[in-house]
Design a protein around this motif. Structure first.
Motif, mmCIF file in Angstrom:
data_model
loop_
_atom_site.group_PDB
_atom_site.id
_atom_site.type_symbol
_atom_site.label_atom_id
_atom_site.label_comp_id
_atom_site.label_asym_id
_atom_site.label_seq_id
_atom_site.Cartn_x
_atom_site.Cartn_y
_atom_site.Cartn_z
ATOM 1 N N GLY A 63 -16.484 26.278 0.640
ATOM 2 C CA GLY A 63 -15.821 25.030 0.284
ATOM 3 C C GLY A 63 -14.990 25.045 -0.975
ATOM 4 N N TYR A 64 -14.554 26.235 -1.411
ATOM 5 C CA TYR A 64 -13.735 26.317 -2.613
ATOM 6 C C TYR A 64 -12.379 26.944 -2.309
ATOM 7 C CZ TYR A 64 -18.034 25.214 -5.136
ATOM 8 O OH TYR A 64 -19.173 24.597 -5.586
ATOM 9 N N THR A 65 -11.475 26.888 -3.288
ATOM 10 C CA THR A 65 -10.138 27.450 -3.117
ATOM 11 C C THR A 65 -9.947 28.748 -3.892
ATOM 12 O OG1 THR A 65 -9.223 26.251 -5.029
ATOM 13 C CG2 THR A 65 -9.199 25.111 -2.890
ATOM 14 N N GLY A 66 -10.813 28.992 -4.869
ATOM 15 C CA GLY A 66 -10.646 30.150 -5.731
ATOM 16 C C GLY A 66 -9.849 29.855 -6.978
ATOM 17 N N THR A 67 -9.339 28.629 -7.112
ATOM 18 C CA THR A 67 -8.585 28.238 -8.316
ATOM 19 C C THR A 67 -9.432 27.408 -9.273
ATOM 20 O OG1 THR A 67 -7.759 26.233 -7.239
ATOM 21 C CG2 THR A 67 -6.407 28.222 -7.022
ATOM 22 N N GLU A 68 -10.707 27.261 -8.981
ATOM 23 C CA GLU A 68 -11.578 26.401 -9.786
ATOM 24 C C GLU A 68 -11.722 26.898 -11.222
ATOM 25 O OE1 GLU A 68 -12.326 25.570 -5.605
ATOM 26 O OE2 GLU A 68 -12.321 27.456 -6.728
ATOM 27 N N LEU A 69 -11.859 25.960 -12.152
ATOM 28 C CA LEU A 69 -12.183 26.258 -13.540
ATOM 29 C C LEU A 69 -13.649 25.899 -13.781
ATOM 30 C CD1 LEU A 69 -8.974 25.011 -15.386
ATOM 31 C CD2 LEU A 69 -9.430 27.230 -14.323
ATOM 32 N N GLN A 70 -14.131 26.198 -14.975
ATOM 33 C CA GLN A 70 -15.562 26.065 -15.245
ATOM 34 C C GLN A 70 -16.128 24.683 -14.932
ATOM 35 O OE1 GLN A 70 -15.844 27.821 -19.355
ATOM 36 N NE2 GLN A 70 -17.600 28.851 -18.445
ATOM 37 N N GLU A 71 -15.410 23.633 -15.367
ATOM 38 C CA GLU A 71 -15.980 22.294 -15.228
ATOM 39 C C GLU A 71 -16.188 21.890 -13.776
ATOM 40 O OE1 GLU A 71 -11.532 21.824 -16.310
ATOM 41 O OE2 GLU A 71 -13.244 23.056 -16.941
ATOM 42 N N ALA A 72 -15.403 22.458 -12.879
ATOM 43 C CA ALA A 72 -15.515 22.091 -11.465
ATOM 44 C C ALA A 72 -16.849 22.518 -10.869
ATOM 45 C CB ALA A 72 -14.380 22.722 -10.667
ATOM 46 N N ILE A 73 -17.442 23.562 -11.441
ATOM 47 C CA ILE A 73 -18.699 24.085 -10.894
ATOM 48 C C ILE A 73 -19.858 23.888 -11.862
ATOM 49 C CG2 ILE A 73 -19.870 26.246 -10.243
ATOM 50 C CD1 ILE A 73 -17.237 27.050 -8.891
ATOM 51 N N ASN A 74 -19.645 24.137 -13.138
ATOM 52 C CA ASN A 74 -20.753 24.061 -14.088
ATOM 53 C C ASN A 74 -21.257 22.645 -14.322
ATOM 54 O OD1 ASN A 74 -20.612 26.798 -14.303
ATOM 55 N ND2 ASN A 74 -19.570 26.819 -16.289
ATOM 56 N N SER A 75 -20.467 21.644 -13.954
ATOM 57 C CA SER A 75 -20.918 20.255 -14.075
ATOM 58 C C SER A 75 -21.597 19.769 -12.805
ATOM 59 C CB SER A 75 -19.718 19.347 -14.385
ATOM 60 O OG SER A 75 -18.755 19.415 -13.328
ATOM 61 N N ASP A 76 -21.703 20.645 -11.813
ATOM 62 C CA ASP A 76 -22.266 20.287 -10.510
ATOM 63 C C ASP A 76 -23.597 21.021 -10.322
ATOM 64 O OD1 ASP A 76 -22.881 19.866 -7.837
ATOM 65 O OD2 ASP A 76 -20.829 20.156 -7.120
ATOM 66 N N GLU A 77 -24.696 20.347 -10.638
ATOM 67 C CA GLU A 77 -26.014 20.983 -10.573
ATOM 68 C C GLU A 77 -26.359 21.447 -9.158
ATOM 69 O OE1 GLU A 77 -27.956 21.919 -12.978
ATOM 70 O OE2 GLU A 77 -26.604 21.123 -14.503
ATOM 71 N N LYS A 78 -25.933 20.690 -8.167
ATOM 72 C CA LYS A 78 -26.209 21.090 -6.780
ATOM 73 C C LYS A 78 -25.468 22.381 -6.437
ATOM 74 C CE LYS A 78 -27.331 16.598 -4.714
ATOM 75 N NZ LYS A 78 -26.950 15.594 -3.660
ATOM 76 N N ALA A 79 -24.236 22.490 -6.916
ATOM 77 C CA ALA A 79 -23.456 23.702 -6.665
ATOM 78 C C ALA A 79 -24.097 24.906 -7.337
ATOM 79 C CB ALA A 79 -22.026 23.530 -7.157
ATOM 80 N N LEU A 80 -24.555 24.733 -8.580
ATOM 81 C CA LEU A 80 -25.181 25.837 -9.301
ATOM 82 C C LEU A 80 -26.464 26.277 -8.614
ATOM 83 C CD1 LEU A 80 -24.662 24.687 -12.997
ATOM 84 C CD2 LEU A 80 -23.378 26.425 -11.744
ATOM 85 N N ALA A 81 -27.247 25.304 -8.143
ATOM 86 C CA ALA A 81 -28.488 25.638 -7.429
ATOM 87 C C ALA A 81 -28.174 26.372 -6.131
ATOM 88 C CB ALA A 81 -29.290 24.369 -7.155
#
Length: 402
Positions: free
Chosen positions: A236-254
Motif C-alpha cells: 500500500g505504499y508508493t516508495g516516495t514516503e518520508l519518515q512522518e508518513a510511517i513513523n507516526s503510524d503505530e499500526k504501520a510500524l507494528a
C-alpha cells in the motif's frame, strides 16, 4: 536543625572516547584498551556500560541523560582494537544500542560508521606510520568483527593528517566534507548462502491481517546486512514516503515488525517469531518501487530520470531518515542480480551500479556479483561516504552502572 547526610553513591568514572559522524550516522568510539577492564570482554558489563553511555533504556525516547540521539542512526557504539587478522590494520566491533530496551544488538555491521572507522584507526595509532602518506590516500584494512568480513576505507590525508573537510555532499548530511570511498569485500553476510531460501523471490507466508491473502513477494538476501525487500505497491505504499508518513503510524510500524519477524524466521536468523524482538538490528526490512518524482525531506527535488528505483528502509523499528550503509550494500548487490525485486524495480537486466532515491535524497552504489554453479555470490560493493570528529575526550558514567 542538621540536614541529613546525602546518600553516598559511586562517583562517575571517565572513559576515553571520541564522538564521530560517519555517513548519515554518528556514534561513540572507543579503543578496546581504554575501556574499564570488566568491559574489555564481551558480556553484561560491556553492554551495561554502553547502555549507560548512550542513555538507554529511555522510556521517554529522548536520550537526555546520555550521548545517544534517540534514533537508530544516533544510538551507536564502536569498539576498535589491534587486528587479530593478518594483513588488516584494525578490528571493528559495532554495537547498536536499543533506545527503549536494555540491550545492545551485536548481530550486524554499521556501514555508515565504517567511514569513521578508517579515520579513527589512523588517528588512534592502529595504522602503521609508514603506511600513511604525507599527502594522498591512506588505505585502511578493516576487519569487521560482527560479520567477519574485510572492508577497505580509502581515507584522504593532507600534511600527514586525516582530511575531514571538503566539498563532497552526502544526502542526509547537512554539511559537505571530505570523500571517503568504502569497499565492502565479499559482502555476503554470514557463512550461509546469500539467498538463504535458495530463491531470488519468495512468496513469504505472513498473517492475513498484515497482508491480504497471507502471502507477500519478498527478496531475502544476506549482503551487507540481512535484508528483506518487498514491493511498495504490495503493502500500500508508493516508495516516495518520508519518515512522518510511517513513523507516526503505530499500526504501520507494528505491521512492518510482523513482516520482519516472519522474514527473519524464513531466513533462518531466528527459530521462533518471539526472538525477533531481541534482534532489532537484523534483519532490515525495506520496500522498493520504480522511479518517481518526489520531494526529499530537505526540500530537494528528486527527479525520476535521475534514479533507477526508490527504496525506503526501516531500522530499529522506524523508517530511516536516509539509508543505512549496510542496507545500501544489500540494495546494490540485489540490483545486479536479474530477477530480484530490487532489480525488477530498477527495470531489470544486468548492471554493475544503481542510483536509488531515499527519504533524504539519492545514493549511488557500485556492486559486483557472480553466479557459480547456480549459487550467487557477492564479490564487492563500493560507495562513498564522509566522516568527521565531533568531540573527543572522555565520556563519564556512574562507576556502579556496569
Amino acid at each position: 536543625m542538621n540536614s541529613p547526610e546525602p546518600k553516598k553513591s559511586a562517583p562517575q568514572i571517565k572513559v576515553p572516547a571520541t564522538y564521530m559522524r560517519g555517513g548519515t550516522s554518528k556514534g561513540v568510539f572507543f579503543r578496546l584498551q581504554d575501556l574499564p577492564e570488566a568491559a574489555q570482554v564481551p558480556g553484561p558489563a560491556r553492554d551495561k556500560l554502553l547502555l549507560r553511555v548512550i542513555g538507554s533504556p529511555d522510556p521517554y525516547g529522548k536520550h537526555t541523560d546520555g550521548m545517544g540521539g534517540a534514533t537508530s542512526s544516533t544510538s551507536k557504539t564502536v569498539i576498535l582494537a589491534n587486528s587479530t587478522q593478518p594483513e588488516h590494520d584494525v578490528d571493528y566491533l559495532f554495537g547498536q544500542v536499543s533506545i527503549d530496551k536494555p540491550f545492545v544488538d551485536w548481530s550486524g555491521n554499521c556501514g555508515n560508521l565504517t567511514a569513521a572507522v578508517g579515520a579513527f584507526a589512523i588517528n588512534s595509532g592502529f595504522v602503521d606510520a609508514e603506511r600513511i602518506p604525507q599527502n594522498g590516500i591512506c588505505t585502511v584494512r578493516i576487519w569487521q568483527a560482527n560479520i567477519k568480513k574485510t572492508i577497505i576505507a580509502h581515507v584522504p590525508i593532507t600534511n600527514g593528517e586525516v582530511q575531514e573537510t571538503g566539498d563532497f555532499e552526502l544526502d542526509g548530511v547537512t554539511f559537505p566534507a571530505a570523500e571517503v570511498e568504502i569497499e565492502f569485500m565479499d559482502p555476503a553476510d554470514g557463512a550461509g548462502a546469500m539467498f538463504p531460501t535458495g530463491n531470488l523471490v519468495d512468496d513469504l507466508e505472513v498473517p492475513t491481517d498484515a497482508v491480504a491473502g497471507g502471502k507477500l513477494k519478498a527478496t531475502m538476501i544476506n549482503a551487507g546486512i540481512p535484508t528483506i525487500f518487498v514491493n511498495a505497491a504490495d503493502i500500500g505504499y508508493t516508495g516516495t514516503e518520508l519518515q512522518e508518513a510511517i513513523n507516526s503510524d503505530e499500526k504501520a510500524l507494528a505491521r512492518f515488525e510482523t513482516l520482519r519477524a516472519y522474514g527473519a524466521k524464513a531466513m533462518g536468523l531466528i527459530e521462533n517469531l518471539e526472538e525477533a524482538a531481541a534482534r532489532q538490528h537484523t534483519p532490515k526490512i525495506a520496500f522498493v518501487a520504480p522511479p518517481n518524482d518526489y520531494v526529499a525531506s530537505s526540500g530537494k527535488q528528486v527527479a525520476a530520470a535521475d534514479i533507477d528505483l526508490l527504496v525506503r528502509a526501516l531500522s530499529m523499528g522506524k523508517l530511516h531518515h536516509a539509508m543505512m550503509g549496510t542496507a545500501a550494500v544489500a540494495i546494490g548487490i540485489a540490483a545486479t542480480i536479474p530477477g530480484t525485486l530490487v532489480n525488477l524495480a530498477a527495470g531489470g537486466g544486468e548492471r554493475n551500479a544503481v542510483t536509488f532515491g531515499h527519504p533524504s535524497g539519492t545514493l549511488r552504489v557500485g556492486a559486483e556479483a557472480e553466479e557459480v554453479d547456480g549459487q550467487w555470490t557477492a564479490t564487492k560493493a563500493i560507495m562513498s561516504r564522509s566522516a568527521r570528529i565531533l568531540m573527543e575526550g572522555w565520556v563519564r558514567v556512574p562507576g556502579d552502572s556496569f
